[in-house]
Design an enzyme around this catalytic site. Structure first.
Site, PDB file in Angstrom:
ATOM      1  N   GLU A  44      -4.881  34.576  30.498  1.00 17.08           N
ATOM      2  CA  GLU A  44      -3.930  33.542  30.892  1.00 17.08           C
ATOM      3  C   GLU A  44      -4.624  32.480  31.749  1.00 17.08           C
ATOM      4  O   GLU A  44      -5.515  32.788  32.546  1.00 17.08           O
ATOM      5  CB  GLU A  44      -2.802  34.186  31.701  1.00 17.08           C
ATOM      6  CG  GLU A  44      -1.746  33.220  32.202  1.00 17.08           C
ATOM      7  CD  GLU A  44      -0.731  33.860  33.133  1.00 17.08           C
ATOM      8  OE1 GLU A  44       0.396  33.346  33.209  1.00 17.08           O
ATOM      9  OE2 GLU A  44      -1.068  34.877  33.790  1.00 17.08           O
ATOM     10  N   LYS A 118       5.415  31.847  27.675  1.00 11.97           N
ATOM     11  CA  LYS A 118       5.687  32.871  28.677  1.00 11.97           C
ATOM     12  C   LYS A 118       7.176  32.850  29.007  1.00 11.97           C
ATOM     13  O   LYS A 118       7.759  31.794  29.262  1.00 11.97           O
ATOM     14  CB  LYS A 118       4.851  32.598  29.929  1.00 11.97           C
ATOM     15  CG  LYS A 118       4.882  33.704  30.974  1.00 11.97           C
ATOM     16  CD  LYS A 118       3.922  33.370  32.111  1.00 11.97           C
ATOM     17  CE  LYS A 118       3.866  34.477  33.148  1.00 11.97           C
ATOM     18  NZ  LYS A 118       2.916  34.144  34.242  1.00 11.97           N
ATOM     19  N   CYS A 152       1.150  38.290  31.162  1.00 12.60           N
ATOM     20  CA  CYS A 152       1.110  38.664  32.573  1.00 12.60           C
ATOM     21  C   CYS A 152       2.452  39.200  33.079  1.00 12.60           C
ATOM     22  O   CYS A 152       2.817  40.338  32.801  1.00 12.60           O
ATOM     23  CB  CYS A 152       0.621  37.461  33.390  1.00 12.60           C
ATOM     24  SG  CYS A 152      -0.070  37.884  35.010  1.00 12.60           S
TER      25      CYS A 152
END
Length: 289
Positions: A44, A118, A152
């Protein structure tokens, strides 16, 4: 069927040109190609390295990062076509309708490019970078099976991984970027939990190094890992491969999908099959696919 995967512990360091960025990326790509990888995962926010190209005291801002989108996509599309690998090109910040999104990119060997924004964004992303959360989730079909990409913080939410497994994903790729031990271990521990809960593989990696002139990217604490369910066919600690903490390197491992199917049917525990869908939601019946 087996899949060979590599995960890059990308070293962030100040650069002066896009060419420097390109050469560093190519180094990892060629290394993975030498190992015969079929999938390669970058972390990321690794493209924030491009922000260090300012004049030293005045780096570029996060609002300028989307200006590199076409160069980034062209570069990684070329890598994928040339090598025949599927490349999860970490995440890159893009702009849509004047909003910033943290978006993972999947580059196919045939030149296609797919995106997964995300879904859960951190307070820093909201307060400091004014980013927006993605609104949709999907899995990706490849010639090696179905995969999902969860970035993440996303992996810390069990519901979304349940959805991925319900739609047929056997491998979850998790690009991450954490700046200290607390964040790193939140991501690592939840990757293990998701692998156990859903009897899937999780491939995770993070940034290492430092961008000395870029706010919120000065500190990085990262380590790549290939994580398995905890059952007899797999390593006892659920780790197929693991990098050296905070080193500039990549790891490579083979994922045997048949072992997943075996433990789902007759493992020491059968966590996916033993869900109590009479008590809590059955994702098989609440998602499409």
């Amino acid at each position: 069927m087996k899949i060979r995967v590599s995960a890059v512990q990308y070293k962030l360091q100040n650069i002066k040109s896009f060419e420097e960025f390109s050469k560093q990326c190519e180094h990892y790509i060629r290394n993975a190609e030498e190992y015969g990888a079929e999938f390669v995962l970058f972390p990321e926010f690794f493209t924030t390295q491009l922000l260090s190209m300012g004049d030293g005291q005045n780096p570029l801002t996060i609002n300028e990062l989307p200006g590199f989108t076409e160069q980034y996509r062209d570069l990684f599309r070329t890598f994928a076509v040339q090598t025949g690998m599927h490349i999860i090109g970490g995440t890159h910040v893009i702009r849509k309708e004047d909003k910033l999104y943290n978006v993972a990119h999947l580059f196919y060997p045939d030149g296609r490019v797919e995106e997964q924004a995300k879904l859960h964004i951190t307070p820093t992303e909201v307060q400091e970078w004014n980013m927006d959360k993605g609104e949709s989730f999907r899995i990706f079909d490849t010639d090696k099976g179905k995969i999902a990409i969860l970035t993440c913080y996303d992996i810390e939410f069990p519901e979304i991984v349940r959805m991925a497994k319900a739609q047929g994903a056997d491998v979850i790729f998790c690009p991450s970027c954490t700046d200290d031990r607390h964040g790193f271990h939140r991501v690592r521990y939840t990757c293990h939990a998701r692998a156990i809960e859903n009897q899937v593989y999780v491939v995770v990696t993070g940034t290492v190094g430092s961008l000395t002139n870029v706010d919120f990217m000065r500190a990085n604490f990262g380590q790549a890992a290939v994580i398995t369910p905890n059952d007899i066919p797999f390593p006892p600690k659920g780790l197929m491969a693991e990098g050296e903490l905070n080193d500039d390197m990549l790891i490579t491992a083979d994922l045997d999908l048949s072992l997943l199917y075996e433990v789902r049917e007759r493992g020491s525990v059968t966590t996916w099959r033993d869900r109590r869908t009479d008590i809590y939601p059955d994702w098989n019946s609440t998602v499409e696919g």
